[in-house]
Design a protein around this motif. Structure first.
Motif, PDB file in Angstrom:
ATOM      1  N   SER A  68       0.823  -1.208   0.000  1.00 57.95           N
ATOM      2  CA  SER A  68       0.000   0.000   0.000  1.00 57.95           C
ATOM      3  C   SER A  68       0.864   1.268   0.000  1.00 57.95           C
ATOM      4  CB  SER A  68      -0.965   0.016   1.182  1.00 57.95           C
ATOM      5  OG  SER A  68      -0.269  -0.061   2.396  1.00 57.95           O
ATOM      6  N   GLU A  69       2.076   1.191   0.588  1.00 54.41           N
ATOM      7  CA  GLU A  69       2.939   2.373   0.642  1.00 54.41           C
ATOM      8  C   GLU A  69       4.401   1.957   0.672  1.00 54.41           C
ATOM      9  OE1 GLU A  69       2.178   6.182   3.026  1.00 54.41           O
ATOM     10  OE2 GLU A  69       3.546   5.047   4.302  1.00 54.41           O
ATOM     11  N   LEU A  70       5.228   2.751  -0.015  1.00 50.99           N
ATOM     12  CA  LEU A  70       6.676   2.568   0.035  1.00 50.99           C
ATOM     13  C   LEU A  70       7.308   3.940   0.199  1.00 50.99           C
ATOM     14  CD1 LEU A  70       8.969   0.273  -1.926  1.00 50.99           C
ATOM     15  CD2 LEU A  70       9.490   2.712  -1.893  1.00 50.99           C
ATOM     16  N   CYS A  71       8.102   4.090   1.248  1.00 56.07           N
ATOM     17  CA  CYS A  71       8.796   5.350   1.518  1.00 56.07           C
ATOM     18  C   CYS A  71      10.293   5.109   1.426  1.00 56.07           C
ATOM     19  CB  CYS A  71       8.471   5.864   2.916  1.00 56.07           C
ATOM     20  SG  CYS A  71       6.738   6.236   3.159  1.00 56.07           S
ATOM     21  N   LEU A  72      10.948   5.875   0.571  1.00 51.29           N
ATOM     22  CA  LEU A  72      12.394   5.806   0.423  1.00 51.29           C
ATOM     23  C   LEU A  72      13.000   7.059   1.014  1.00 51.29           C
ATOM     24  CD1 LEU A  72      15.078   4.709  -0.740  1.00 51.29           C
ATOM     25  CD2 LEU A  72      14.462   5.806  -2.907  1.00 51.29           C
ATOM     26  N   ASP A  73      13.824   6.886   2.031  1.00 48.95           N
ATOM     27  CA  ASP A  73      14.574   7.998   2.615  1.00 48.95           C
ATOM     28  C   ASP A  73      16.002   7.855   2.106  1.00 48.95           C
ATOM     29  OD1 ASP A  73      16.051   9.770   4.147  1.00 48.95           O
ATOM     30  OD2 ASP A  73      14.953   9.333   5.995  1.00 48.95           O
TER      31      ASP A  73
END
Length: 121
Positions: A68-73
């Motif tokens: 549902s979500e992918l966050c790349l820092d």
């Protein structure tokens, strides 16, 4: 947090991003955490079944797990995945920049219908 040794990608009929996660019990072993989408065949699925499926060798589930979500820092080299069943936090500091760039391109292709929330990609 899981440490990733490398990332492999594929962008043919199947769109694949596979993270080689180092097994904490045996650092010489890896387990695959794989994101998969097959747009060519998605029209055969019900709407609720469509999207990016997630599988991790560590977990065997009867139920489909969708991203549902992918966050790349990029600054801290961390990827956070939110799925229909669980959350993952991946440390990418050991991964080559070219692999991260390839991952970002395939993720953008996977999200052609904006079913997943991509942050930092």
């Amino acid at each position: 947090m899981e440490t990733v040794a490398f990332i492999s990608t594929e962008n043919g009929d199947d769109l694949i991003v596979s993270f080689a996660v180092i097994d904490p019990a045996d650092p010489a072993e890896i387990e695959s955490l794989t994101l998969l989408r097959t747009p060519k065949h998605e029209h055969l699925l019900e709407d609720w079944e469509r999207g990016v499926s997630v599988s991790f060798e560590r977990y065997v589930e009867d139920e489909e797990e969708l991203l549902s979500e992918l966050c790349l820092d990029r600054k801290s080299a961390v990827v956070r995945l939110t799925t229909s069943l669980r959350n993952f936090e991946l440390d990418l500091r050991k991964v080559d920049d070219r692999e991260v760039t390839a991952m970002r391109k395939v993720l953008a292709q996977m999200n052609y219908d904006r079913r997943i929330r991509l942050v930092g990609v």
